[in-house]
Design a protein around this motif. Structure first.
Motif, PDB file in Angstrom:
ATOM      1  N   ASP A   1     -29.796 -38.350  10.945  1.00 26.11           N
ATOM      2  CA  ASP A   1     -31.094 -37.770  10.590  1.00 26.11           C
ATOM      3  C   ASP A   1     -32.231 -38.739  10.902  1.00 26.11           C
ATOM      4  OD1 ASP A   1     -29.893 -35.455   9.735  1.00 26.11           O
ATOM      5  OD2 ASP A   1     -30.002 -35.945   7.591  1.00 26.11           O
ATOM      6  N   ALA A   2     -32.007 -40.024  10.610  1.00 27.88           N
ATOM      7  CA  ALA A   2     -33.057 -41.025  10.816  1.00 27.88           C
ATOM      8  C   ALA A   2     -33.324 -41.298  12.289  1.00 27.88           C
ATOM      9  CB  ALA A   2     -32.684 -42.328  10.111  1.00 27.88           C
ATOM     10  N   THR A   3     -32.361 -40.953  13.146  1.00 23.44           N
ATOM     11  CA  THR A   3     -32.508 -41.216  14.583  1.00 23.44           C
ATOM     12  C   THR A   3     -32.667 -39.916  15.379  1.00 23.44           C
ATOM     13  OG1 THR A   3     -30.089 -41.238  14.846  1.00 23.44           O
ATOM     14  CG2 THR A   3     -31.170 -43.359  14.435  1.00 23.44           C
ATOM     15  N   ASP A   4     -33.085 -38.845  14.701  1.00 26.82           N
ATOM     16  CA  ASP A   4     -33.290 -37.540  15.362  1.00 26.82           C
ATOM     17  C   ASP A   4     -32.026 -37.061  16.071  1.00 26.82           C
ATOM     18  OD1 ASP A   4     -35.985 -37.373  14.543  1.00 26.82           O
ATOM     19  OD2 ASP A   4     -36.600 -38.622  16.225  1.00 26.82           O
ATOM     20  N   GLY A   5     -30.882 -37.382  15.479  1.00 24.57           N
ATOM     21  CA  GLY A   5     -29.615 -36.912  16.017  1.00 24.57           C
ATOM     22  C   GLY A   5     -29.020 -37.765  17.117  1.00 24.57           C
ATOM     23  N   HIS A   6     -29.748 -38.794  17.567  1.00 20.13           N
ATOM     24  CA  HIS A   6     -29.256 -39.605  18.681  1.00 20.13           C
ATOM     25  C   HIS A   6     -28.190 -40.604  18.253  1.00 20.13           C
ATOM     26  CE1 HIS A   6     -32.317 -37.976  21.329  1.00 20.13           C
ATOM     27  NE2 HIS A   6     -33.257 -38.309  20.457  1.00 20.13           N
ATOM     28  N   GLY A   7     -28.291 -41.096  17.049  1.00 16.69           N
ATOM     29  CA  GLY A   7     -27.370 -42.115  16.567  1.00 16.69           C
ATOM     30  C   GLY A   7     -27.871 -43.517  16.849  1.00 16.69           C
ATOM     31  N   ALA A   8     -27.211 -44.494  16.255  1.00 16.62           N
ATOM     32  CA  ALA A   8     -27.550 -45.892  16.500  1.00 16.62           C
ATOM     33  C   ALA A   8     -27.078 -46.305  17.891  1.00 16.62           C
ATOM     34  CB  ALA A   8     -26.902 -46.778  15.445  1.00 16.62           C
ATOM     35  N   ASP A   9     -27.700 -47.352  18.416  1.00 16.48           N
ATOM     36  CA  ASP A   9     -27.300 -47.868  19.733  1.00 16.48           C
ATOM     37  C   ASP A   9     -26.060 -48.751  19.641  1.00 16.48           C
ATOM     38  OD1 ASP A   9     -29.564 -46.881  21.421  1.00 16.48           O
ATOM     39  OD2 ASP A   9     -30.709 -48.050  19.962  1.00 16.48           O
ATOM     40  N   CYS A  10     -25.901 -49.434  18.513  1.00 14.37           N
ATOM     41  CA  CYS A  10     -24.729 -50.265  18.308  1.00 14.37           C
ATOM     42  C   CYS A  10     -24.537 -50.471  16.814  1.00 14.37           C
ATOM     43  CB  CYS A  10     -24.847 -51.612  19.038  1.00 14.37           C
ATOM     44  SG  CYS A  10     -26.238 -52.637  18.519  1.00 14.37           S
ATOM     45  N   GLY A  11     -23.387 -51.025  16.452  1.00 17.86           N
ATOM     46  CA  GLY A  11     -23.106 -51.166  15.032  1.00 17.86           C
ATOM     47  C   GLY A  11     -22.227 -52.362  14.732  1.00 17.86           C
ATOM     48  N   VAL A  12     -22.283 -52.806  13.486  1.00 19.39           N
ATOM     49  CA  VAL A  12     -21.498 -53.947  13.032  1.00 19.39           C
ATOM     50  C   VAL A  12     -20.637 -53.511  11.850  1.00 19.39           C
ATOM     51  CG1 VAL A  12     -21.575 -56.278  12.060  1.00 19.39           C
ATOM     52  CG2 VAL A  12     -23.243 -55.603  13.806  1.00 19.39           C
ATOM     53  N   GLU A  13     -19.347 -53.784  11.959  1.00 21.43           N
ATOM     54  CA  GLU A  13     -18.401 -53.511  10.878  1.00 21.43           C
ATOM     55  C   GLU A  13     -18.251 -54.799  10.070  1.00 21.43           C
ATOM     56  OE1 GLU A  13     -15.935 -54.167   9.062  1.00 21.43           O
ATOM     57  OE2 GLU A  13     -14.395 -52.649   8.997  1.00 21.43           O
ATOM     58  N   ALA A  14     -18.817 -54.824   8.860  1.00 20.29           N
ATOM     59  CA  ALA A  14     -18.802 -56.023   8.021  1.00 20.29           C
ATOM     60  C   ALA A  14     -18.119 -55.739   6.681  1.00 20.29           C
ATOM     61  CB  ALA A  14     -20.225 -56.540   7.801  1.00 20.29           C
ATOM     62  N   VAL A  15     -17.114 -54.878   6.698  1.00 19.40           N
ATOM     63  CA  VAL A  15     -16.387 -54.510   5.482  1.00 19.40           C
ATOM     64  C   VAL A  15     -14.945 -54.993   5.548  1.00 19.40           C
ATOM     65  CG1 VAL A  15     -15.628 -52.604   4.007  1.00 19.40           C
ATOM     66  CG2 VAL A  15     -17.867 -52.515   5.111  1.00 19.40           C
ATOM     67  N   GLY A  16     -14.200 -54.535   6.570  1.00 15.23           N
ATOM     68  CA  GLY A  16     -12.829 -54.960   6.727  1.00 15.23           C
ATOM     69  C   GLY A  16     -11.812 -53.998   6.148  1.00 15.23           C
ATOM     70  N   TYR A  17     -10.598 -54.488   5.994  1.00 19.40           N
ATOM     71  CA  TYR A  17      -9.454 -53.615   5.727  1.00 19.40           C
ATOM     72  C   TYR A  17      -9.383 -53.089   4.303  1.00 19.40           C
ATOM     73  CZ  TYR A  17      -6.921 -57.654   3.660  1.00 19.40           C
ATOM     74  OH  TYR A  17      -6.510 -58.728   2.901  1.00 19.40           O
ATOM     75  N   GLN A  18     -10.288 -53.523   3.418  1.00 21.07           N
ATOM     76  CA  GLN A  18     -10.278 -53.005   2.060  1.00 21.07           C
ATOM     77  C   GLN A  18     -11.459 -52.059   1.825  1.00 21.07           C
ATOM     78  OE1 GLN A  18      -9.095 -57.182   0.235  1.00 21.07           O
ATOM     79  NE2 GLN A  18      -8.766 -55.627  -1.320  1.00 21.07           N
ATOM     80  N   ALA A  19     -11.829 -51.284   2.840  1.00 18.98           N
ATOM     81  CA  ALA A  19     -12.931 -50.328   2.710  1.00 18.98           C
ATOM     82  C   ALA A  19     -12.597 -49.250   1.680  1.00 18.98           C
ATOM     83  CB  ALA A  19     -13.222 -49.680   4.066  1.00 18.98           C
ATOM     84  N   HIS A  20     -13.595 -48.884   0.892  1.00 17.86           N
ATOM     85  CA  HIS A  20     -13.420 -47.864  -0.155  1.00 17.86           C
ATOM     86  C   HIS A  20     -14.428 -46.734   0.032  1.00 17.86           C
ATOM     87  CE1 HIS A  20     -11.440 -51.325  -2.012  1.00 17.86           C
ATOM     88  NE2 HIS A  20     -10.872 -50.495  -2.872  1.00 17.86           N
ATOM     89  N   ASP A  21     -14.031 -45.545  -0.397  1.00 17.14           N
ATOM     90  CA  ASP A  21     -14.976 -44.424  -0.427  1.00 17.14           C
ATOM     91  C   ASP A  21     -15.757 -44.474  -1.744  1.00 17.14           C
ATOM     92  OD1 ASP A  21     -13.423 -43.307  -2.499  1.00 17.14           O
ATOM     93  OD2 ASP A  21     -12.350 -41.958  -1.159  1.00 17.14           O
ATOM     94  N   PRO A  22     -16.737 -43.574  -1.945  1.00 15.14           N
ATOM     95  CA  PRO A  22     -17.556 -43.637  -3.163  1.00 15.14           C
ATOM     96  C   PRO A  22     -16.769 -43.552  -4.460  1.00 15.14           C
ATOM     97  CG  PRO A  22     -18.623 -42.251  -1.534  1.00 15.14           C
ATOM     98  CD  PRO A  22     -17.258 -42.569  -0.997  1.00 15.14           C
ATOM     99  N   SER A  23     -15.585 -42.927  -4.420  1.00 13.47           N
ATOM    100  CA  SER A  23     -14.785 -42.801  -5.636  1.00 13.47           C
ATOM    101  C   SER A  23     -13.941 -44.037  -5.922  1.00 13.47           C
ATOM    102  CB  SER A  23     -13.869 -41.582  -5.534  1.00 13.47           C
ATOM    103  OG  SER A  23     -12.813 -41.823  -4.602  1.00 13.47           O
TER     104      SER A  23
END
Length: 384
Positions: free
Chosen positions: A238-260
């Motif tokens: 929504d913030a990029t008018d549907g285009h998406g980000a140009d690149c991204g950084v994964e700074a979470v790792g293998y213990q990622a959790h959902d909101p619950s």
């Protein structure tokens, strides 16, 4: 000397251990002035690695050189230094190519290239959450800092998380003007966002759910994305008018959790693939392990993370991974701090004596509000 020692899941203690000493001609002994608790230390603290009981922890270290071996010619006693978390020989094939995180000579662990202080599978080296630290290959590894105490809280980030954050933007192939999505507003994610902004990003989106961390992201000019309120992918699209980000950084790792609170090791990778444009790049600096007996599914227990590779391929995206070769970046980042361009200490929340380390670990591991980055000062412990 006093040191922080791993004693089992959720248990560290401050104990007297043998003094750090010169063992090889190219060693130095550094009197630690500041050592940090890193988010990756929490994987060990929680019992999610093979770290051995009795290990002295701590890979984010800086201090004053106390003693050098006879083979050390550049570094001298009295120098104020930053200690890269990588222990590198400086002369093997990978070190010569600039990949000091994958030194071929410093880690005797079978099948693992690269060594570090006080970390699982990264060699037999004691960490620096202690009064003193032995540094092998001192002339190559140590970065000299201006004397005195100025910028102590900034310079202490040079051993790992500031270069690692910068490395995330490099792995992602970031260019000036890019819109960058950073997943994870822990210390490394926040410094990836700081790095992206310094490098000229037009917009940086930082995804997390902890209010204090999102407030820090906003304080440096990033856009906070709270994934507990709505789908982060939709928020970024929504913030990029549907285009998406140009690149991204994964700074979470293998213990990622959902909101619950449910663990999904593929979650962040999937979200990055979805929220990035075609041909975008992903830099993965969150830790992943080749085996994780405590993982949420059978594949992840063997290091197999089933992310949406089909969409990743179809969108022509690319991915860079791995630990940061700190020596590649730390000198330039030091000078950005000195010039006032970079101020990574914005994320520091607590400065504790060494004796307070067990309490610091417990608060940081629980993500208690306001505990965003913990520094340990042996001098404070001695004063107490």
């Amino acid at each position: 000397m006093k040191a922080v020692v791993y004693r089992g899941p959720f248990e560290v203690s401050v104990e007297n251990v043998p003094d750090a000493r010169v063992e090889q001609p190219n060693d130095a002994v550094v009197r630690i002035t500041t050592s940090n608790i890193c988010g990756s230390d929490l994987h060990m603290y929680e019992g999610r690695t093979t770290v051995e009981e009795g290990t002295v922890l701590g890979h984010e270290n800086m201090g004053i050189v106390e003693e050098v071996g006879p083979g050390v010619t550049r570094i001298k006693p009295g120098d104020r230094v930053s200690v890269p978390f990588n222990i590198a020989c400086g002369t093997c094939r990978n070190c010569v190519a600039g990949w000091t995180a994958f030194c071929l000579r410093t880690n005797p662990t079978e099948g693992v290239d690269g060594a570090a202080y006080g970390y699982a599978n990264m060699g037999p080296y004691a960490g620096g959450q202690a009064e003193y630290l032995r540094v092998p290959y001192a002339d190559f590894n140590l970065l000299e800092l201006p004397p005195g105490e100025e910028h102590e809280n900034d310079f202490t980030m040079l051993s790992d998380i500031f270069p690692t954050g910068w490395h995330g933007t490099e792995l992602a192939g970031m260019s000036a003007g890019d819109r960058v999505a950073v997943f994870g507003a822990g210390p490394v994610g926040l410094l990836a966002a700081h790095s992206a902004l310094i490098r000229g990003a037009s917009e940086v989106y930082v995804v997390d759910k902890e209010p204090d961390r999102l407030e820090l992201a906003a304080s440096i000019g990033a856009t906070a994305v709270d994934f507990s309120e709505a789908d982060p992918v939709e928020q970024i699209l929504d913030a990029t008018d549907g285009h998406g980000a140009d690149c991204g950084v994964e700074a979470v790792g293998y213990q990622a959790h959902d909101p619950s609170g449910q663990e999904h090791p593929e979650l962040v990778l999937d979200n990055l693939v979805k929220c990035m444009r075609t041909t975008g790049g992903i830099g993965v600096i969150g830790v992943y392990m080749p085996s994780d007996p405590g993982a949420a599914d059978e594949g992840a227990k063997e290091g197999r993370i089933g992310f949406d590779y089909g969409t990743f391929f179809t969108k022509g995206q690319r991915m860079g991974t791995g630990q940061c070769p700190v020596v590649r970046y730390n000198r330039g980042l030091r000078d950005l701090i000195i010039s006032g361009t970079a101020k990574p200490s914005f994320l520091v929340s607590h400065e504790l004596g060494l004796d307070q380390a067990p309490d610091g670990y417990a608060h940081f591991d629980r993500r208690d509000h306001g505990w965003t980055k913990v520094l340990l000062r042996p001098s404070l412990a001695q004063a107490a």
